[in-house]
Scaffold this motif. Sequence first.
Motif, PDB file in Angstrom:
ATOM      1  N   THR A  85       0.804  -1.225   0.000  1.00  0.00           N
ATOM      2  CA  THR A  85       0.000   0.000   0.000  1.00  0.00           C
ATOM      3  C   THR A  85       0.837   1.276   0.000  1.00  0.00           C
ATOM      4  O   THR A  85       0.281   2.359  -0.180  1.00  0.00           O
ATOM      5  N   ALA A  86       2.155   1.181   0.218  1.00  0.00           N
ATOM      6  CA  ALA A  86       2.990   2.387   0.214  1.00  0.00           C
ATOM      7  C   ALA A  86       3.130   2.888  -1.216  1.00  0.00           C
ATOM      8  O   ALA A  86       3.365   2.121  -2.143  1.00  0.00           O
ATOM      9  N   LYS A  87       2.963   4.188  -1.386  1.00  0.00           N
ATOM     10  CA  LYS A  87       3.151   4.800  -2.694  1.00  0.00           C
ATOM     11  C   LYS A  87       3.852   6.131  -2.497  1.00  0.00           C
ATOM     12  O   LYS A  87       3.921   6.641  -1.364  1.00  0.00           O
ATOM     13  N   PRO A  88       4.375   6.739  -3.544  1.00  0.00           N
ATOM     14  CA  PRO A  88       5.172   7.965  -3.384  1.00  0.00           C
ATOM     15  C   PRO A  88       4.459   9.089  -2.628  1.00  0.00           C
ATOM     16  O   PRO A  88       5.075   9.794  -1.835  1.00  0.00           O
ATOM     17  N   GLU A  89       3.155   9.220  -2.813  1.00  0.00           N
ATOM     18  CA  GLU A  89       2.417  10.314  -2.163  1.00  0.00           C
ATOM     19  C   GLU A  89       1.606   9.850  -0.966  1.00  0.00           C
ATOM     20  O   GLU A  89       0.578  10.432  -0.638  1.00  0.00           O
ATOM     21  N   GLY A  90       2.052   8.796  -0.273  1.00  0.00           N
ATOM     22  CA  GLY A  90       1.331   8.315   0.912  1.00  0.00           C
ATOM     23  C   GLY A  90       1.076   6.827   0.842  1.00  0.00           C
ATOM     24  O   GLY A  90       1.976   6.054   0.540  1.00  0.00           O
ATOM     25  N   VAL A  91      -0.159   6.446   1.115  1.00  0.00           N
ATOM     26  CA  VAL A  91      -0.545   5.033   1.074  1.00  0.00           C
ATOM     27  C   VAL A  91      -1.851   4.881   0.309  1.00  0.00           C
ATOM     28  O   VAL A  91      -2.601   5.839   0.138  1.00  0.00           O
ATOM     29  N   VAL A  92      -2.117   3.667  -0.137  1.00  0.00           N
ATOM     30  CA  VAL A  92      -3.401   3.347  -0.775  1.00  0.00           C
ATOM     31  C   VAL A  92      -4.439   3.327   0.337  1.00  0.00           C
ATOM     32  O   VAL A  92      -4.330   2.559   1.289  1.00  0.00           O
ATOM     33  N   THR A  93      -5.425   4.193   0.228  1.00  0.00           N
ATOM     34  CA  THR A  93      -6.454   4.275   1.266  1.00  0.00           C
ATOM     35  C   THR A  93      -7.465   3.144   1.116  1.00  0.00           C
ATOM     36  O   THR A  93      -7.531   2.486   0.071  1.00  0.00           O
ATOM     37  N   TYR A 119      -0.320  -7.364   7.030  1.00  0.00           N
ATOM     38  CA  TYR A 119       0.861  -6.579   7.340  1.00  0.00           C
ATOM     39  C   TYR A 119       2.048  -7.356   6.791  1.00  0.00           C
ATOM     40  O   TYR A 119       2.196  -8.544   7.080  1.00  0.00           O
ATOM     41  N   GLY A 120       2.882  -6.733   5.969  1.00  0.00           N
ATOM     42  CA  GLY A 120       3.964  -7.460   5.325  1.00  0.00           C
ATOM     43  C   GLY A 120       5.313  -6.775   5.416  1.00  0.00           C
ATOM     44  O   GLY A 120       5.417  -5.595   5.758  1.00  0.00           O
ATOM     45  N   ARG A 121       6.342  -7.556   5.121  1.00  0.00           N
ATOM     46  CA  ARG A 121       7.720  -7.071   5.065  1.00  0.00           C
ATOM     47  C   ARG A 121       8.344  -7.580   3.777  1.00  0.00           C
ATOM     48  O   ARG A 121       8.087  -8.693   3.353  1.00  0.00           O
ATOM     49  N   TRP A 122       9.216  -6.777   3.194  1.00  0.00           N
ATOM     50  CA  TRP A 122       9.947  -7.205   2.009  1.00  0.00           C
ATOM     51  C   TRP A 122      11.224  -6.403   1.893  1.00  0.00           C
ATOM     52  O   TRP A 122      11.343  -5.318   2.457  1.00  0.00           O
ATOM     53  N   ARG A 123      12.209  -6.960   1.184  1.00  0.00           N
ATOM     54  CA  ARG A 123      13.478  -6.271   0.973  1.00  0.00           C
ATOM     55  C   ARG A 123      13.368  -5.482  -0.324  1.00  0.00           C
ATOM     56  O   ARG A 123      13.160  -6.045  -1.389  1.00  0.00           O
ATOM     57  N   THR A 131       8.466  -2.381   5.804  1.00  0.00           N
ATOM     58  CA  THR A 131       7.243  -2.955   6.365  1.00  0.00           C
ATOM     59  C   THR A 131       6.083  -2.058   5.973  1.00  0.00           C
ATOM     60  O   THR A 131       6.228  -0.833   5.917  1.00  0.00           O
ATOM     61  N   GLU A 132       4.964  -2.669   5.702  1.00  0.00           N
ATOM     62  CA  GLU A 132       3.802  -1.886   5.303  1.00  0.00           C
ATOM     63  C   GLU A 132       2.526  -2.702   5.434  1.00  0.00           C
ATOM     64  O   GLU A 132       2.551  -3.930   5.436  1.00  0.00           O
ATOM     65  N   THR A 133       1.434  -1.989   5.505  1.00  0.00           N
ATOM     66  CA  THR A 133       0.123  -2.620   5.435  1.00  0.00           C
ATOM     67  C   THR A 133      -0.062  -3.076   3.989  1.00  0.00           C
ATOM     68  O   THR A 133       0.343  -2.399   3.052  1.00  0.00           O
ATOM     69  N   SER A 134      -0.652  -4.237   3.823  1.00  0.00           N
ATOM     70  CA  SER A 134      -0.853  -4.805   2.489  1.00  0.00           C
ATOM     71  C   SER A 134      -2.275  -5.325   2.367  1.00  0.00           C
ATOM     72  O   SER A 134      -3.001  -5.403   3.361  1.00  0.00           O
ATOM     73  N   HIS A 135      -2.637  -5.654   1.146  1.00  0.00           N
ATOM     74  CA  HIS A 135      -3.919  -6.292   0.892  1.00  0.00           C
ATOM     75  C   HIS A 135      -3.643  -7.627   0.220  1.00  0.00           C
ATOM     76  O   HIS A 135      -2.843  -7.711  -0.707  1.00  0.00           O
ATOM     77  N   LEU A 136      -4.296  -8.661   0.690  1.00  0.00           N
ATOM     78  CA  LEU A 136      -4.184  -9.988   0.094  1.00  0.00           C
ATOM     79  C   LEU A 136      -5.486 -10.278  -0.632  1.00  0.00           C
ATOM     80  O   LEU A 136      -6.569 -10.148  -0.065  1.00  0.00           O
ATOM     81  N   LEU A 137      -5.357 -10.635  -1.891  1.00  0.00           N
ATOM     82  CA  LEU A 137      -6.513 -10.929  -2.741  1.00  0.00           C
ATOM     83  C   LEU A 137      -6.379 -12.365  -3.229  1.00  0.00           C
ATOM     84  O   LEU A 137      -5.337 -12.734  -3.766  1.00  0.00           O
ATOM     85  N   GLN A 138      -7.409 -13.166  -3.020  1.00  0.00           N
ATOM     86  CA  GLN A 138      -7.400 -14.536  -3.531  1.00  0.00           C
ATOM     87  C   GLN A 138      -8.458 -14.685  -4.605  1.00  0.00           C
ATOM     88  O   GLN A 138      -9.614 -14.285  -4.412  1.00  0.00           O
TER      89      GLN A 138
END
Length: 178
Positions: A85-93, A119-123, A131-138
């Motif tokens: 959800t992190a993006k250059p101008e903030g986060v995806v609401t 909630y996820g982490r990645w390099r 670390t950031e809030t994420s959305h999981l879609l199945q």
Amino acid sequence: MVPRLVNRSAVFRNADRRRWKREDWLDIHISLYCLRTQDTRADMRLSVRPLPLLIVLLASGCTSTPPTCPPGTHPIVLDSLHFGTAKPEGVVTDQEWDTFLNDTVGLEFPEGLTSWTTYGRWRNPSGSVTTETSHLLQLAHDGGKDQERRVQWVIHTYKSRFHQDAVMRIRSLVCRSF
């Protein structure tokens, strides 16, 4: 000449006396699987020939074959898409996410979907952990070419709309029942 099994200790003993070469590594690894002859040149010819076959056999274990499903279920593809959800101008609401689900995913997969916040982490490319809030879609579907095109469209649309570097996709073959 009658082929013989390689003496592994002799291979390692001889390798210690000189610099390691690519052939040594190939010889050591392949010799565990292949029969060898007395002639060194014949060794490499005999050892290298099975290598493509070995690669094909190992790779064939990675092919996706439908699972054997118990009675009352049938095989499907389950795509799990992880959207940061992190993006250059903030986060995806939440409102932007809901709009994306309705106008992009809902149109491509009208048969249904499952979504939740994680909630996820990645390099990241610079090497630091993010670390950031994420959305999981199945998405559960039959895995045809049309569904593959639609999954790729969903990923592409999210990345371009929200300026994302990547969307992680995990694709599984599973059994489904209702």
